[in-house]
Scaffold this active site. Structure first.
Site, PDB file in Angstrom:
ATOM      1  CD  GLU A  51      -5.505   0.620   7.216  1.00 58.50           C
ATOM      2  OE1 GLU A  51      -4.378   0.366   7.628  1.00 58.50           O
ATOM      3  OE2 GLU A  51      -5.772   1.636   6.544  1.00 58.50           O
ATOM      4  CD  GLN A  89      -2.417   1.207   2.801  1.00 54.40           C
ATOM      5  OE1 GLN A  89      -1.722   0.981   3.796  1.00 54.40           O
ATOM      6  NE2 GLN A  89      -3.688   1.511   2.894  1.00 54.40           N
ATOM      7  N   GLY A  90       0.674   2.123  -0.974  1.00 54.97           N
ATOM      8  CA  GLY A  90       1.482   3.349  -1.073  1.00 54.97           C
ATOM      9  C   GLY A  90       0.667   4.589  -0.759  1.00 54.97           C
ATOM     10  CB  SER A 135       3.800  -3.293   5.514  1.00 56.12           C
ATOM     11  OG  SER A 135       3.594  -2.299   6.463  1.00 56.12           O
ATOM     12  CB  SER A 169       2.508   7.049   4.774  1.00 58.05           C
ATOM     13  OG  SER A 169       1.393   6.750   5.562  1.00 58.05           O
ATOM     14  CD  GLU A 217      -2.290  10.370  19.164  1.00 62.66           C
ATOM     15  OE1 GLU A 217      -1.997   9.702  18.136  1.00 62.66           O
ATOM     16  OE2 GLU A 217      -2.013   9.984  20.308  1.00 62.66           O
TER      17      GLU A 217
END
Lengths: 396, 368
Positions: free
Chosen positions: A241, A123-124, A158, A126, A383
């Site tokens: 997710e 997964q791209g 990852s 961030s 957060e």
């Protein structure tokens, strides 16, 4: 009426038959979201042969057609039997998204290859400068004929070193407000101009990578959904997710393991750590939290099966579940004490049969404690989840 | 999700209390010399709340703890001071347990609110769970002599009757005694949470029929009463903390400092999000524990004890935060938020204390 008892027995029989000792060992030695890759791939293929690799998918796309309770039972039994975790990014996120937004060509090409593990996806999202503020991402895709030319970098990807494809959010319009200029793009990692570098995590292992794109040409046909509408595609994905996870299953497993560890640790007077009243009280408080979490997840499951939307309750559970998981990790490290300290990566390799510096029950404690720091960061930080609760539930 | 019955009970309780039990009229009662409001008591009886836990044969509505908890949660939310559940759920459990020979008339009068019965168990030097009491029952020719002292009898200010626990030889036992029995002195007082308490001292003669239970029956009934008290305390704490959170959210949206509403500060938003997480975790557990109790599930005890511990912890956290986020105003008697804090502080030690519940939880889980 589904006979859940019978279903559970069927799952147990399958697991007893198909889970080899090596696969179980890989499951036992799992210290993060990911198991040993080789074992995970083997297990993926076994599940695929059985037709059980994507329980959440609709039957027409190669899913199981199971209801929510069956899926829960399946996850629970896999966990209890110490099955390794398969690489889930494509099954959990990309698949549902393709079913929703993809073209017929994209669906018929990619979905079967996800199921068979012919493609391994990472997964791209961030970037070094775009974490929680994902919409500020800068990796750009500039149209040039039938291709985009992609430049930039993605981080925390990852399993990128084991993957052959990456699904990315890229910027296709710099002139509009950040969310409006993002597209969702499928990229072949073997394309010229791509470099993958490893990131060594705190436990000394490599799971995370950084992917660099330099003038990488990607066919325009690889956009999912419309150009510049990638943000809504990604938001749809994030819900998967967040909502697709049952923390109780993990926590119950952690609790069982922790009790086992605490019983194995013996003081000179013959009493186990579990009989130490200070430790036992700390454990009991955490056990009680686990019960509250379980009942809350059951509540959400009830809402889901009657067709309701649990909304921001999934943010609540993400906070409570991940933070409780970390609490159990800390108890685990405290229970085994110094036996948690030896750094000996071979000990965590399912194919290693040699001597280990620490007793078996202590091998994973420190790595789990370390690796699980990520749980309150990935999938929307604790957060961000609190911000969602404040906005959507409390209307602050 | 609530059943139709539960939803109706919820709506009726919420409506009555919202319309008739506002904070200011509650304050008037609390600051008067009365220990509770007779008109409210009568109204609550007429709405059937006191008949809830009794079976239809007993003249009750045949509801379980799931239904009682729905109303108890509203009691917490509106800071009700009338000891309805102290009587019908706790004393009710002691009087209706199998093998206890309670006259039908006693239950009927309880269910209609004509009398209210309060458990007098605690003694100065013993934890609430201790059953080898110093109070004694000694057989006499016409019945028993009951001697001893009981302290911190919550709801004792207004009680018409007491259930007094005592040792009969080696056996745990309890007797039903009228408040004005000769030889019983009641020293009643107000408590910090606006309710009443009493210390009682007794050297009285009771008839044999006033001995309600002894030995195993008494122990089992006591245990059931404690389980139900833990559930009521949890439900009430849930209502109180939820209301405290609601008040905090409303207040921080209005209160302007540094030119903006307090609610716009992220630090405060996250703290309120934490409060909500606690409230919702408790809501799940209260419902599950009541359900387990009503169904006599195998994990009933573990769930009830977990529920007591969790709600006590959470209610303390949430009501403390509620005061902190309000600031000075919440430290005053005229503002409601501090009163939630005081009520949950009293609930912590009522019949089953948090720490005892935790200790028993460990014993139950380790024995399983």
């Amino acid at each position: 009426m589904t006979d859940y008892k019978l279903f559970r027995q069927g799952v147990r029989d399958f697991l007893a038959l198909e889970l080899s000792p090596e696969l179980v060992r890989a499951g036992e030695l799992t210290t993060s979201v990911f198991s040993d890759f080789e074992a995970a791939l083997k297990w993926h293929k076994i599940l695929h042969n059985k037709g059980w690799v994507a329980p959440e998918w609709p039957k027409e796309y190669g899913g199981t057609g199971w209801d929510i309770n069956q899926r829960y039972i399946f996850q629970e039994e896999c966990k209890l039997a110490n099955a390794p975790s398969i690489v889930m990014m494509a099954i959990q996120m990309l698949g549902p998204m393709l079913m929703h937004y993809g073209t017929d060509e994209q669906k018929s090409f990619y979905l079967p290859r996800i199921l068979s593990a012919e493609d391994i996806w990472c997964q791209g999202y961030s970037e070094p400068g775009a974490g929680s503020d994902l919409a500020s991402l800068k990796t750009s895709a500039v149209r040039d004929g039938d291709d985009y030319v992609v430049n930039g970098t993605k981080i925390w990807t990852s399993m990128a070193r084991h993957s052959n494809r990456i699904f990315c959010l890229v910027r296709t319009n710099k002139e509009v407000k950040p969310q409006a200029g993002i597209s969702f793009l499928l990229i072949d990692l073997n394309s010229p101009g791509i470099t993958v570098t490893d990131i060594v995590s705190l436990d000394g292992q490599i799971e995370q990578c950084q992917v660099f794109f330099q003038d990488v040409r990607v066919p325009v046909a690889n956009v999912v959904g419309n150009e510049n509408e990638g943000w809504s595609v990604a938001k749809y994905l994030l819900e998967f997710e967040r909502g697709g996870h049952n923390f109780t299953i993990d926590i119950k497993k952690q609790l069982a393991k922790l009790r086992c560890q605490a019983q194995s640790v013996k003081a000179r007077n013959g009493k186990s750590k579990l009989q130490d009243p200070v430790f036992r009280h700390r454990l009991a408080e955490a056990e009680i939290e686990a019960m509250a979490l379980e009942q809350t997840e059951l509540r959400i499951k009830g809402t889901l099966s009657s067709g309701g939307n649990p909304g921001a309750l999934s943010s609540l559970v993400k906070c409570a579940g991940t933070e409780l998981g970390q609490r159990f990790n800390a108890l685990s490290v405290d229970a085994v004490g110094q036996a948690a300290t030896p750094y000996h990566p071979d000990s965590l390799n399912p194919r290693y049969a040699g001597k280990t510096p620490a007793p078996g029950y202590a091998l994973t404690a420190m790595a789990e404690y370390i690796n699980n720091r990520a749980a309150t960061i990935y999938g929307g930080t604790a957060e961000i989840q609190r911000a969602i609760i404040a906005k959507q539930i409390l209307k602050l | 999700m609530m059943t139709e019955d539960q939803q109706m009970l919820h709506d009726a309780a919420e409506r009555y209390l919202r319309d008739n039990y506002d904070f200011n009229s509650r304050r008037e009662v609390v600051s008067s010399s009365e220990f509770m409001s007779e008109p409210h008591w009568t109204a609550m009886a007429s709405m059937g709340w006191m008949a809830m836990p009794f079976t239809e044969e007993q003249g009750g509505l045949g509801f379980g703890m799931q239904e009682c908890a729905v109303v108890a949660e509203q009691f917490g939310r509106f800071l009700v001071i009338e000891p309805v559940f102290d009587s019908v759920v706790v004393a009710g459990a002691l009087l209706t347990h199998e093998g206890v020979n309670t006259p039908d008339a006693v239950i009927e009068k309880m269910a209609t609110g004509e009398i209210h019965i309060i458990l007098a168990h605690a003694e100065a030097d013993a934890a609430p769970s201790v059953t080898n009491t110093r109070a004694l029952l000694q057989p006499t020719e016409s019945g028993y002599r009951l001697t001893g002292e009981k302290v911190f009898v919550a709801g004792g200010g207004s009680a018409t009757h007491f259930i007094i626990t005592a040792c009969l030889g080696e056996a745990f036992a309890y007797a039903l005694v009228e408040r004005d029995a000769r030889g019983l002195t009641v020293e009643a007082y107000k408590t910090y949470d606006g309710r009443s308490g009493a210390n009682i001292c007794f050297d009285i003669h009771i008839q044999a029929s006033a001995l309600m239970a002894s030995g195993e029956v008494a122990i089992n009934a006591f245990s059931r009463a404690r389980a139900r008290a833990a559930l009521i305390a949890s439900a009430e704490a849930l209502g109180a903390m939820d209301a405290a959170l609601g008040a905090t959210v409303d207040y921080t949206k209005q209160r302007v400092q540094f030119g903006q509403p307090l609610a716009s500060f992220q630090a405060l938003q996250h703290r309120m999000a934490n409060m909500l997480i606690e409230v919702e975790l408790c809501r799940s557990l209260v419902a599950a524990a009541c359900r387990a109790h009503d169904n006599s599930a195998t994990d009933e005890w573990a769930l009830i004890l977990a529920c007591k511990v969790k709600t006590a912890n959470a209610a303390r956290h949430v009501t403390q935060e509620a005061i902190q986020l309000h600031g000075g105003i919440a430290t005053t008697d005229e503002y409601i938020v501090g009163h939630y804090f005081k009520r949950v502080a009293a609930l912590d030690s009522w019949i089953v204390s948090r720490d005892e519940a935790l200790e028993t939880f460990i014993a139950v889980v380790d024995a399983a």
